[in-house]
Motif scaffolding. Structure first.
Motif, PDB file in Angstrom:
ATOM      1  N   GLY A  67      11.160  54.863   0.229  1.00 36.66           N
ATOM      2  CA  GLY A  67       9.979  54.299   0.636  1.00 36.66           C
ATOM      3  C   GLY A  67       9.554  54.900   1.990  1.00 36.66           C
ATOM      4  O   GLY A  67      10.357  55.722   2.582  1.00 36.66           O
ATOM      5  N   PRO A  68       8.662  54.406   2.441  1.00 40.56           N
ATOM      6  CA  PRO A  68       7.682  54.794   3.746  1.00 40.56           C
ATOM      7  C   PRO A  68       8.544  54.385   5.119  1.00 40.56           C
ATOM      8  O   PRO A  68       9.453  53.337   4.668  1.00 40.56           O
ATOM      9  N   LYS A 106       0.321  48.763   5.204  1.00 42.39           N
ATOM     10  CA  LYS A 106       0.000  48.572   6.615  1.00 42.39           C
ATOM     11  C   LYS A 106       0.122  47.104   7.136  1.00 42.39           C
ATOM     12  O   LYS A 106       0.633  46.810   8.201  1.00 42.39           O
ATOM     13  N   ASN A 107      -0.400  46.080   6.316  1.00 47.07           N
ATOM     14  CA  ASN A 107      -0.657  44.999   6.911  1.00 47.07           C
ATOM     15  C   ASN A 107       0.698  43.830   6.089  1.00 47.07           C
ATOM     16  O   ASN A 107       0.975  42.853   6.597  1.00 47.07           O
ATOM     17  N   LYS A 108       1.640  44.578   5.634  1.00 51.30           N
ATOM     18  CA  LYS A 108       2.696  43.897   5.129  1.00 51.30           C
ATOM     19  C   LYS A 108       3.847  44.170   6.085  1.00 51.30           C
ATOM     20  O   LYS A 108       4.864  43.362   5.907  1.00 51.30           O
ATOM     21  N   ASN A 109       3.833  45.129   6.885  1.00 50.81           N
ATOM     22  CA  ASN A 109       4.964  45.121   8.016  1.00 50.81           C
ATOM     23  C   ASN A 109       4.314  44.866   9.186  1.00 50.81           C
ATOM     24  O   ASN A 109       3.536  45.416   9.751  1.00 50.81           O
ATOM     25  N   LYS A 110       5.003  43.700   9.677  1.00 48.04           N
ATOM     26  CA  LYS A 110       4.772  43.182  10.969  1.00 48.04           C
ATOM     27  C   LYS A 110       5.585  43.226  12.014  1.00 48.04           C
ATOM     28  O   LYS A 110       6.662  43.153  11.733  1.00 48.04           O
ATOM     29  N   LYS A 111       4.993  43.711  13.207  1.00 45.53           N
ATOM     30  CA  LYS A 111       5.739  43.462  14.181  1.00 45.53           C
ATOM     31  C   LYS A 111       6.234  42.270  14.855  1.00 45.53           C
ATOM     32  O   LYS A 111       5.392  41.446  14.399  1.00 45.53           O
ATOM     33  N   GLU A 112       7.146  41.772  15.767  1.00 45.75           N
ATOM     34  CA  GLU A 112       7.479  40.795  16.027  1.00 45.75           C
ATOM     35  C   GLU A 112       6.205  39.796  16.907  1.00 45.75           C
ATOM     36  O   GLU A 112       6.081  38.867  16.907  1.00 45.75           O
ATOM     37  N   ASN A 113       5.407  40.664  17.393  1.00 46.62           N
ATOM     38  CA  ASN A 113       4.309  40.127  17.895  1.00 46.62           C
ATOM     39  C   ASN A 113       3.161  39.880  17.060  1.00 46.62           C
ATOM     40  O   ASN A 113       1.988  39.374  17.441  1.00 46.62           O
ATOM     41  N   GLY A 114       3.328  39.893  15.650  1.00 40.59           N
ATOM     42  CA  GLY A 114       2.286  39.677  14.760  1.00 40.59           C
ATOM     43  C   GLY A 114       1.533  40.838  14.524  1.00 40.59           C
ATOM     44  O   GLY A 114       0.545  40.658  13.760  1.00 40.59           O
ATOM     45  N   THR A 115       1.399  41.888  15.240  1.00 35.42           N
ATOM     46  CA  THR A 115       0.370  42.917  15.044  1.00 35.42           C
ATOM     47  C   THR A 115       0.913  43.919  13.858  1.00 35.42           C
ATOM     48  O   THR A 115       2.164  44.140  13.480  1.00 35.42           O
ATOM     49  N   ALA A 116       0.099  44.500  13.182  1.00 34.09           N
ATOM     50  CA  ALA A 116       0.383  45.411  12.081  1.00 34.09           C
ATOM     51  C   ALA A 116       0.991  46.590  12.542  1.00 34.09           C
ATOM     52  O   ALA A 116       0.598  47.314  13.476  1.00 34.09           O
ATOM     53  N   GLU A 117       2.218  46.995  11.638  1.00 37.06           N
ATOM     54  CA  GLU A 117       2.711  48.093  12.300  1.00 37.06           C
ATOM     55  C   GLU A 117       2.251  49.289  11.393  1.00 37.06           C
ATOM     56  O   GLU A 117       2.215  49.322  10.206  1.00 37.06           O
ATOM     57  N   VAL A 118       1.998  50.560  11.885  1.00 37.72           N
ATOM     58  CA  VAL A 118       1.588  51.571  11.285  1.00 37.72           C
ATOM     59  C   VAL A 118       3.046  52.336  10.538  1.00 37.72           C
ATOM     60  O   VAL A 118       3.978  52.468  10.785  1.00 37.72           O
ATOM     61  N   VAL A 119       2.670  52.623   9.028  1.00 30.35           N
ATOM     62  CA  VAL A 119       3.866  52.851   8.093  1.00 30.35           C
ATOM     63  C   VAL A 119       3.199  54.355   7.596  1.00 30.35           C
ATOM     64  O   VAL A 119       2.285  54.710   7.021  1.00 30.35           O
ATOM     65  N   VAL A 120       4.303  55.200   7.563  1.00 27.18           N
ATOM     66  CA  VAL A 120       4.045  56.534   7.059  1.00 27.18           C
ATOM     67  C   VAL A 120       5.224  57.021   6.143  1.00 27.18           C
ATOM     68  O   VAL A 120       6.191  56.681   6.086  1.00 27.18           O
ATOM     69  N   SER A 121       4.630  58.102   5.015  1.00 22.62           N
ATOM     70  CA  SER A 121       5.726  58.706   4.533  1.00 22.62           C
ATOM     71  C   SER A 121       5.053  60.371   4.326  1.00 22.62           C
ATOM     72  O   SER A 121       4.206  60.507   4.768  1.00 22.62           O
ATOM     73  N   LEU A 122       6.131  60.888   3.746  1.00 24.20           N
ATOM     74  CA  LEU A 122       5.735  62.239   3.248  1.00 24.20           C
ATOM     75  C   LEU A 122       4.617  62.252   2.390  1.00 24.20           C
ATOM     76  O   LEU A 122       4.526  61.665   1.391  1.00 24.20           O
ATOM     77  N   ASN A 123       3.651  63.316   2.438  1.00 25.38           N
ATOM     78  CA  ASN A 123       2.642  63.509   1.520  1.00 25.38           C
ATOM     79  C   ASN A 123       3.324  63.905   0.240  1.00 25.38           C
ATOM     80  O   ASN A 123       4.153  64.642   0.165  1.00 25.38           O
ATOM     81  N   THR A 124       2.987  63.024  -0.853  1.00 25.84           N
ATOM     82  CA  THR A 124       3.825  62.982  -2.107  1.00 25.84           C
ATOM     83  C   THR A 124       3.951  64.365  -2.883  1.00 25.84           C
ATOM     84  O   THR A 124       4.769  64.884  -3.375  1.00 25.84           O
TER      85      THR A 124
END
Length: 329
Positions: A67-68, A106-124
């Motif tokens: 996964g990412p 992007k909106n499913k992974n939250k940092k502790e402060n509640g902001t969205a965390e940028v999630v990346v993966s390799l180009n498929t």
């Protein structure tokens, strides 16, 4: 090609910097072009080899992940005093579209402060084709089709090295007007020398002098009216790998101007740099554009073409372009 990449061509001098320039060219390509480039295992492997050590490590670390990853987590892979370097390499990989942002997560992974965390993966597409390149899967012809006929005993590694050196050095001698006893380069070679502004029409510029200074008219005439420019003198001082990259980048520019399929041209160049030096490869399955490229690149000594037997041999001038230290990203 981006304006920044064109400017870099005339100002950069080291092998490392010219590798950055091919990266800039890739960054300038639209997403749909990049997908086609990444669909070729040989292209993915060549791009991977051009990356810095850190860039390679980041890709290998993600190549078989399910996964990412969050960018914050990737930053933690490095010690605090090296995190700036890792962040810079991640940024370059994203510009190359090798790393892509996972919008839906992007909106499913939250940092502790509640902001969205940028999630990346390799180009498929890149991930799949790089896996194929490293494991021998995917398109069998991506790395060329070996010629199965008898080998010409005359074509040895040492013969190819001499052939490549003679072809390349004849171009350098032509640029400085020392080619009276050697046939002038082909029209395509002269066209690329002019397009890259390594040579120009008119009176030549001596090193350290303005381009308006004069030179013997007979010398200029022997070069078809071309004179070496100040950029040409700088070109002569560069290492051979940087010189070849300059030529290939201008070749890509020429292909664009002639309405050739630039992705086909780029993928075939990446295929050529991934071949084994001295091995004989068949030309029978190549497209019309690819056959044309072989003929034109032969003029630079990048390969030896045996048109009668329908085979070609890459030389060290092109197969060494992705070897050694690098820093495209």
């Amino acid at each position: 090609m981006s304006s920044a990449a064109q400017q870099t061509l005339t100002t950069m001098g080291s092998e490392e910097e010219f590798r950055l320039t091919i990266a800039e060219y890739l960054e300038s390509l639209p997403a749909q072009f990049i997908r086609r480039v990444f669909s070729n295992p040989a292209a993915c492997l060549a791009i991977f080899r051009l990356l810095s050590t850190v860039g390679k490590q980041l890709i290998i670390s993600m190549l078989y992940l399910d996964g990412p990853l969050g960018l914050h987590e990737m930053h933690q892979w490095a010690k605090p005093n090296h995190q700036r370097t890792v962040k810079a390499k991640i940024h370059h990989l994203r510009k190359l579209q090798i790393l892509v942002e996972e919008e839906e997560k992007k909106n499913k992974n939250k940092k502790e402060n509640g902001t969205a965390e940028v999630v990346v993966s390799l180009n498929t597409v890149f991930r799949t084709q790089l896996r194929n390149a490293l494991t021998g899967g995917g398109d069998f012809g991506s790395f060329g089709i070996v010629y199965r006929g008898p080998r010409d005993p005359r074509i040895t590694q040492s013969w190819l090295a001499r052939y490549a050196a003679e072809r390349w050095e004849s171009i350098l001698h032509f640029m400085v007007g020392q080619s009276a006893d050697v046939a002038p380069p082909s029209e395509s070679v002269r066209g690329i020398l002019k397009m890259s502004r390594l040579m120009d029409e008119g009176k030549p510029a001596a090193h350290g002098e303005s381009e308006n200074d004069s030179e013997d008219v007979n010398e200029v005439g022997s070069r078809g009216g071309l004179r070496i420019t100040n950029s040409g003198f700088q070109f002569l001082l560069q290492d051979p790998v940087s010189q070849v990259w300059t030529v290939l980048l201008q070749y890509l520019r020429l292909a664009e101007m002639q309405d050739m399929d630039v992705v086909e041209v780029l993928n075939f160049l990446f295929q050529l740099v991934s071949l084994q030096p001295g091995q004989q490869y068949s030309t029978e399955a190549l497209t019309r554009n690819q056959r044309r490229m072989l003929s034109e690149l032969c003029d630079f000594g990048l390969l030896y073409l045996d048109g009668v037997a329908k085979r070609f041999y890459p030389t060290h001038l092109i197969t060494s372009l992705t070897s050694g230290g690098s820093s495209a990203a």
